[in-house]
Design an enzyme around this catalytic site. Structure first.
Site, PDB file in Angstrom:
ATOM      1  N   ALA A   1     -28.062   8.817 -11.313  1.00  0.00           N
ATOM      2  CA  ALA A   1     -28.480   9.167 -12.681  1.00  0.00           C
ATOM      3  C   ALA A   1     -27.732   8.352 -13.726  1.00  0.00           C
ATOM      4  CB  ALA A   1     -28.279  10.661 -12.917  1.00  0.00           C
TER       5      ALA A   1
ATOM      6  N   ALA B   1     -26.938  18.187 -12.990  1.00  0.00           N
ATOM      7  CA  ALA B   1     -27.121  18.280 -14.446  1.00  0.00           C
ATOM      8  C   ALA B   1     -27.415  16.903 -15.053  1.00  0.00           C
ATOM      9  CB  ALA B   1     -25.871  18.886 -15.082  1.00  0.00           C
TER      10      ALA B   1
ATOM     11  N   ASP C   1     -32.857  -5.562 -15.522  1.00  0.00           N
ATOM     12  CA  ASP C   1     -32.666  -4.855 -14.245  1.00  0.00           C
ATOM     13  C   ASP C   1     -33.997  -4.308 -13.716  1.00  0.00           C
ATOM     14  OD1 ASP C   1     -29.964  -5.266 -13.826  1.00  0.00           O
ATOM     15  OD2 ASP C   1     -29.344  -3.447 -14.889  1.00  0.00           O
TER      16      ASP C   1
ATOM     17  N   LYS D   1     -23.009  -1.467 -20.813  1.00  0.00           N
ATOM     18  CA  LYS D   1     -24.475  -1.542 -20.916  1.00  0.00           C
ATOM     19  C   LYS D   1     -25.052  -0.580 -21.950  1.00  0.00           C
ATOM     20  CE  LYS D   1     -25.725  -3.298 -16.340  1.00  0.00           C
ATOM     21  NZ  LYS D   1     -26.531  -3.080 -15.141  1.00  0.00           N
TER      22      LYS D   1
ATOM     23  N   SER E   1     -22.191 -13.412 -10.875  1.00  0.00           N
ATOM     24  CA  SER E   1     -23.087 -14.012 -11.872  1.00  0.00           C
ATOM     25  C   SER E   1     -22.738 -15.470 -12.203  1.00  0.00           C
ATOM     26  CB  SER E   1     -23.095 -13.158 -13.145  1.00  0.00           C
ATOM     27  OG  SER E   1     -23.710 -11.924 -12.870  1.00  0.00           O
TER      28      SER E   1
ATOM     29  N   GLY F   1     -26.871   4.198 -15.355  1.00  0.00           N
ATOM     30  CA  GLY F   1     -27.681   3.153 -15.977  1.00  0.00           C
ATOM     31  C   GLY F   1     -28.654   2.508 -15.003  1.00  0.00           C
TER      32      GLY F   1
HETATM   33  P1  NAP Z   1     -22.925   4.499 -12.879  1.00  0.00           P
HETATM   34  O1  NAP Z   1     -23.533   4.550 -14.238  1.00  0.00           O
HETATM   35  O2  NAP Z   1     -21.453   4.597 -12.719  1.00  0.00           O
HETATM   36  O3  NAP Z   1     -23.614   5.657 -12.008  1.00  0.00           O
HETATM   37  C1  NAP Z   1     -23.173   5.927 -10.705  1.00  0.00           C
HETATM   38  C2  NAP Z   1     -24.096   6.942 -10.050  1.00  0.00           C
HETATM   39  O4  NAP Z   1     -23.765   7.010  -8.666  1.00  0.00           O
HETATM   40  C3  NAP Z   1     -23.964   8.358 -10.615  1.00  0.00           C
HETATM   41  O5  NAP Z   1     -25.253   8.948 -10.620  1.00  0.00           O
HETATM   42  C4  NAP Z   1     -23.047   9.049  -9.585  1.00  0.00           C
HETATM   43  O6  NAP Z   1     -23.253  10.424  -9.473  1.00  0.00           O
HETATM   44  C5  NAP Z   1     -23.513   8.375  -8.321  1.00  0.00           C
HETATM   45  N1  NAP Z   1     -22.497   8.386  -7.246  1.00  0.00           N
HETATM   46  C6  NAP Z   1     -21.299   7.766  -7.264  1.00  0.00           C
HETATM   47  N2  NAP Z   1     -20.660   7.961  -6.092  1.00  0.00           N
HETATM   48  C7  NAP Z   1     -21.474   8.745  -5.330  1.00  0.00           C
HETATM   49  C8  NAP Z   1     -21.388   9.284  -4.025  1.00  0.00           C
HETATM   50  N3  NAP Z   1     -20.304   9.094  -3.259  1.00  0.00           N
HETATM   51  N4  NAP Z   1     -22.421   9.998  -3.544  1.00  0.00           N
HETATM   52  C9  NAP Z   1     -23.526  10.208  -4.303  1.00  0.00           C
HETATM   53  N5  NAP Z   1     -23.686   9.717  -5.560  1.00  0.00           N
HETATM   54  C10 NAP Z   1     -22.660   8.991  -6.060  1.00  0.00           C
HETATM   55  O7  NAP Z   1     -23.328   3.138 -12.119  1.00  0.00           O
HETATM   56  P2  NAP Z   1     -24.626   2.238 -12.338  1.00  0.00           P
HETATM   57  O8  NAP Z   1     -24.338   1.186 -13.316  1.00  0.00           O
HETATM   58  O9  NAP Z   1     -25.791   3.118 -12.555  1.00  0.00           O
HETATM   59  O10 NAP Z   1     -24.731   1.500 -10.900  1.00  0.00           O
HETATM   60  C11 NAP Z   1     -25.084   2.215  -9.748  1.00  0.00           C
HETATM   61  C12 NAP Z   1     -25.174   1.263  -8.558  1.00  0.00           C
HETATM   62  O11 NAP Z   1     -26.216   0.319  -8.744  1.00  0.00           O
HETATM   63  C13 NAP Z   1     -23.901   0.445  -8.312  1.00  0.00           C
HETATM   64  O12 NAP Z   1     -23.660   0.401  -6.917  1.00  0.00           O
HETATM   65  C14 NAP Z   1     -24.266  -0.926  -8.841  1.00  0.00           C
HETATM   66  O13 NAP Z   1     -23.539  -1.954  -8.187  1.00  0.00           O
HETATM   67  C15 NAP Z   1     -25.733  -0.980  -8.458  1.00  0.00           C
HETATM   68  N6  NAP Z   1     -26.496  -1.965  -9.240  1.00  0.00           N
HETATM   69  C16 NAP Z   1     -27.068  -2.985  -8.570  1.00  0.00           C
HETATM   70  C17 NAP Z   1     -27.803  -3.919  -9.269  1.00  0.00           C
HETATM   71  C18 NAP Z   1     -28.443  -5.054  -8.530  1.00  0.00           C
HETATM   72  O14 NAP Z   1     -28.814  -6.035  -9.170  1.00  0.00           O
HETATM   73  N7  NAP Z   1     -28.600  -4.971  -7.232  1.00  0.00           N
HETATM   74  C19 NAP Z   1     -27.966  -3.811 -10.662  1.00  0.00           C
HETATM   75  C20 NAP Z   1     -27.372  -2.714 -11.317  1.00  0.00           C
HETATM   76  C21 NAP Z   1     -26.629  -1.799 -10.586  1.00  0.00           C
HETATM   77  P3  NAP Z   1     -22.495  11.472 -10.455  1.00  0.00           P
HETATM   78  O15 NAP Z   1     -23.363  11.581 -11.668  1.00  0.00           O
HETATM   79  O16 NAP Z   1     -22.446  12.714  -9.658  1.00  0.00           O
HETATM   80  O17 NAP Z   1     -21.131  10.909 -10.755  1.00  0.00           O
END
Ligand code: NAP
Length: 296
Positions: free
Chosen positions: A145, A172, A115, A79, A30, A147
């Site tokens: 599931a 879940a 986002d 967040k 950023s 943010g």
């Molecule tokens: P988060 O709240 O930690 O959620 C992570 C999610 O990924 C959970 O649903 C988790 O499942 C799942 N997960 C983790 N490892 C996994 C695996 N090996 N196989 C299948 N599912 C898996 O993270 P978040 O903030 O939502 O971010 C998620 C992703 O989006 C990150 O990679 C982040 O860098 C990306 N992102 C990108 C942008 C962009 O601008 N491009 C913006 C925001 C986020 P469980 O519930 O089973 O733990």
């Protein structure tokens, strides 16, 4: 409510400040993007990534009320916990239940979420700027599931007006997301399903909003998946942008599908945050150029 812009902030003589609060924060891209945008816009401003642990968020947010402070971006783990620390929330932040951008307006703090519109802008860019994504038929599958998945569901239901199927490693959590969703558009539905329950032939957009593939390049949220179940016009959008081609994208492309990484979303959510802070709509190319070389 929409976040209104105070254009006078962009023309003051002092150095304006914006921050990222995250833990960890050191590897954030950023600062590159926002400092390039300050330069492009001719604004004397500085964006700084600060490592803020969960226990330090309240004080960090309170510090944003100082004159000359534009606001901040929030990333993991803040967040959701920031929601209660702010004076007002935008419609998107309230519906998504997460804040990625705080705007400071005369001592008041407004929580916003760029986002979802950032993802929407990235999808429109992929369609060549047309509204093809918005108007074409078909459902949306959101993988994850957390943010980011909530922002993707908002994009699917509210901005694209489609039915959304949420699939998550921990089922879940997908159910919880679907149950707590308060969609503005009652025409579209959000359902938590398992992979085998997804009606793949009617899906036109798959969004990976899970972190699968982020730390381990060989990981995919769709192992042993036959991408030929999807129609050939379907798009696979991976929010992960490092590596530039994830395993999910590679396997989708091998099946003849279009697949893109999350770089466009990253750039657009930053562009929109910068606009909230300064009132200046800096071209997304400025943000993408700032990322060049940082992602391979
Ligand atoms: P988060 O709240 O930690 O959620 C992570 C999610 O990924 C959970 O649903 C988790 O499942 C799942 N997960 C983790 N490892 C996994 C695996 N090996 N196989 C299948 N599912 C898996 O993270 P978040 O903030 O939502 O971010 C998620 C992703 O989006 C990150 O990679 C982040 O860098 C990306 N992102 C990108 C942008 C962009 O601008 N491009 C913006 C925001 C986020 P469980 O519930 O089973 O733990």
């Amino acid at each position: 409510m929409q976040v209104s812009v105070d254009h006078s902030l962009a023309v003051t003589g002092t150095t304006l400040r914006a921050f990222l609060f995250a833990d960890p924060a050191a590897h954030s891209l950023s600062p590159r993007m926002h400092n390039a945008a300050f330069g492009w816009a001719g604004i004397r401003g500085e964006y700084e990534a600060r490592q803020v642990p969960a226990a330090g968020l309240r004080d960090a947010v309170a510090g944003l009320r100082q004159p000359g402070t534009l606001g901040a971006n929030l990333s993991l783990p803040h967040k959701e916990s920031a929601l209660t620390l702010l004076d007002t929330l935008s419609d998107a932040a309230r519906a998504i239940g997460a804040v990625n951008t705080i705007a400071h307006r005369n001592g008041r703090l407004i929580g916003d979420n760029t986002d979802a519109p950032g993802l929407m802008s990235a999808l429109l860019d992929i369609q060549g700027g047309s509204t093809g994504v918005r108007t074409s038929d078909g459902s949306v599958v959101v993988l994850g599931a957390g943010g980011a998945a909530r922002a993707a569901v908002y994009t699917g239901v509210v901005l694209l007006e489609r039915d959304v199927y949420v699939v998550n490693r921990t089922h879940a959590r997908a159910q919880e997301l679907a149950q707590t969703w308060t969609a503005e558009d009652a025409e579209s539905t959000v359902s938590a399903v398992t992979l085998s329950e997804v009606p793949w032939p009617e899906v036109r957009l798959v969004i990976n909003a899970s972190s699968a593939g982020l730390a381990a390049p060989d990981e995919t949220p769709l192992p042993d998946f036959d991408f030929h179940q999807l129609p050939e016009e379907a798009l696979v959008y991976d929010m992960v942008y490092k590596p530039a081609e994830t395993r999910l994208m590679r396997e989708a492309r091998q099946a003849g599908l279009r697949a893109e990484n999350g770089l466009g979303m990253l750039a657009h959510q930053a562009r929109l945050a910068f606009e909230v802070w300064t009132g200046r709509d800096v071209p997304v190319g400025v943000f993408l150029d700032a990322l060049a070389g940082a992602v391979s």
